[in-house]
Design an enzyme around this catalytic site. Structure first.
Site, short mmCIF file in Angstrom:
data_model
loop_
_atom_site.label_atom_id
_atom_site.label_comp_id
_atom_site.label_asym_id
_atom_site.label_seq_id
_atom_site.Cartn_x
_atom_site.Cartn_y
_atom_site.Cartn_z
N HIS A 95 -47.40 3.43 13.76
CA HIS A 95 -46.28 2.20 13.65
C HIS A 95 -46.61 1.37 14.92
CE1 HIS A 95 -44.15 4.86 11.10
NE2 HIS A 95 -44.04 6.10 12.02
N GLU A 112 -40.76 6.51 18.17
CA GLU A 112 -39.73 7.82 17.49
C GLU A 112 -39.81 9.02 18.10
OE1 GLU A 112 -41.29 7.65 13.53
OE2 GLU A 112 -43.12 8.55 13.95
N HIS A 170 -50.23 9.64 13.71
CA HIS A 170 -49.55 10.65 13.90
C HIS A 170 -49.59 11.20 12.38
CE1 HIS A 170 -46.73 7.75 13.37
NE2 HIS A 170 -45.84 8.54 12.82
N ARG A 190 -50.42 2.87 6.65
CA ARG A 190 -51.22 4.11 6.10
C ARG A 190 -52.71 3.88 6.38
NH1 ARG A 190 -49.21 3.65 1.40
NH2 ARG A 190 -47.24 4.26 2.03
#
Length: 309
Positions: A95, A112, A170, A190
């Site tokens: 991200h 996150e 991740h 992605r």
């Protein structure tokens, strides 16, 4: 004002499982639920009020009509909480941070935190690079399908906590049930998807160039430990899970009183049944806590995460 109980927005994605239906009691019309956006005002999936004066209204609409619930509100709610049921491996992804997202996507970055609610034997995540990687090594590993070999592979257990700053590559592995606290962003680049087809039979889109630009290529050392130690406060156990510029998330288990910070907050019920400030709650529920709330009184035996900005 009372806390606002919320009904999640549900997401059917190819790697999802059935636990959010069978164990959480979410919509049985979904044969497979990958994600439940438990507290969300994001346009890609808003939570809606479950009962009370705002019943059925999306959270973003409620806050726009009643900005006093946040103290102030500019129409851009900053946080999102979701449950993730990974029956299959998620893609290797990254991200962007706020700066990159603003420049390239006119959006918000995504930092996150994951709280592992359950883990099948041997279940693991990928988290950051083992060693420093050059841009060429990174691009070559994507081209030949060996990028996973460069990443930390971390076996997981219930109660593990992973803080994932924007830019950290991740992936969530199969067999994990996770509560994710994040910036309210749906930006995902992605990198590798195991060469599997999407629902249309074609390979899912990759975002190699943007991922290369947004990724932190320095090594990571994931520990799985929460930020703070578990402390007993009467009949409540309290553990600070993560604290950053965007949110602070604290795990509570038991019953008793939680003093509220001088801001709005979010509640996510991980397990148990009981009441919060006289309102019945159960596993899988989410709630928005208005800014003027002084304390949360928990009865029953509840496991929850309390998040504030």
């Amino acid at each position: 004002m009372d806390l606002i109980l919320l009904k999640p927005a549900l997401k059917d994605i190819i790697w999802g499982g059935t636990r959010l239906v069978t164990e959480f009691g979410y919509d049985k019309n979904f044969p497979r639920i990958a994600e439940a956006w438990v507290v969300s005002a994001h346009p890609a999936g808003q939570s809606t009020a479950a009962g009370g004066e705002f019943d059925g209204k999306p959270l973003g609409d409620i806050l726009s009509a009643h900005p006093e619930l946040c103290g102030e509100y500019n129409g851009d709610f900053p946080l999102l909480v979701k449950f993730i049921d990974a029956a299959r491996d998620l893609s290797i992804q990254v991200h962007p941070d706020d700066k990159y997202a603003a420049a390239h996507e006119n959006g918000r970055g995504k930092t996150e935190m994951w709280y592992v609610m359950d883990a099948a034997p041997g279940a693991f995540i990928y988290y950051g690079f083992k060693n420093h990687v050059t841009p060429k090594e990174f691009s070559d590993s994507i081209a030949d399908g060996t990028v996973c070999n460069l990443l930390n592979k971390v076996e997981c257990k219930r109660g593990d906590v992973f803080f994932i700053p924007a830019g950290t590559i991740h992936a969530i592995g199969a067999g994990l049930l996770i509560c994710e606290i994040q910036q309210s962003s749906n930006l995902t680049y992605r990198i590798f998807d195991y060469n599997r087809p999407g629902p249309d039979g074609k390979p899912r889109e990759l975002h190699i160039q943007k991922a290369a630009e947004a990724s932190d290529l320095s090594p990571s050392r994931p520990s799985g430990k929460p930020r703070g130690k578990t402390r007993k406060i009467g009949t409540l156990e309290r553990t600070v899970l993560a604290r950053c510029d965007y949110f602070t998330s604290t795990h509570y288990h038991g019953s008793g009183e939680i003093p509220c910070k001088k801001t709005w907050g979010l509640i996510t019920i991980l397990g148990g049944t009981g009441e919060i400030n006289g309102q019945a709650v159960k596993k899988g529920d989410g709630a928005f806590i208005p800014v003027n709330t002084v304390k949360l009184t928990l009865t029953g035996n509840l496991e929850l995460i309390y998040t504030t900005p």
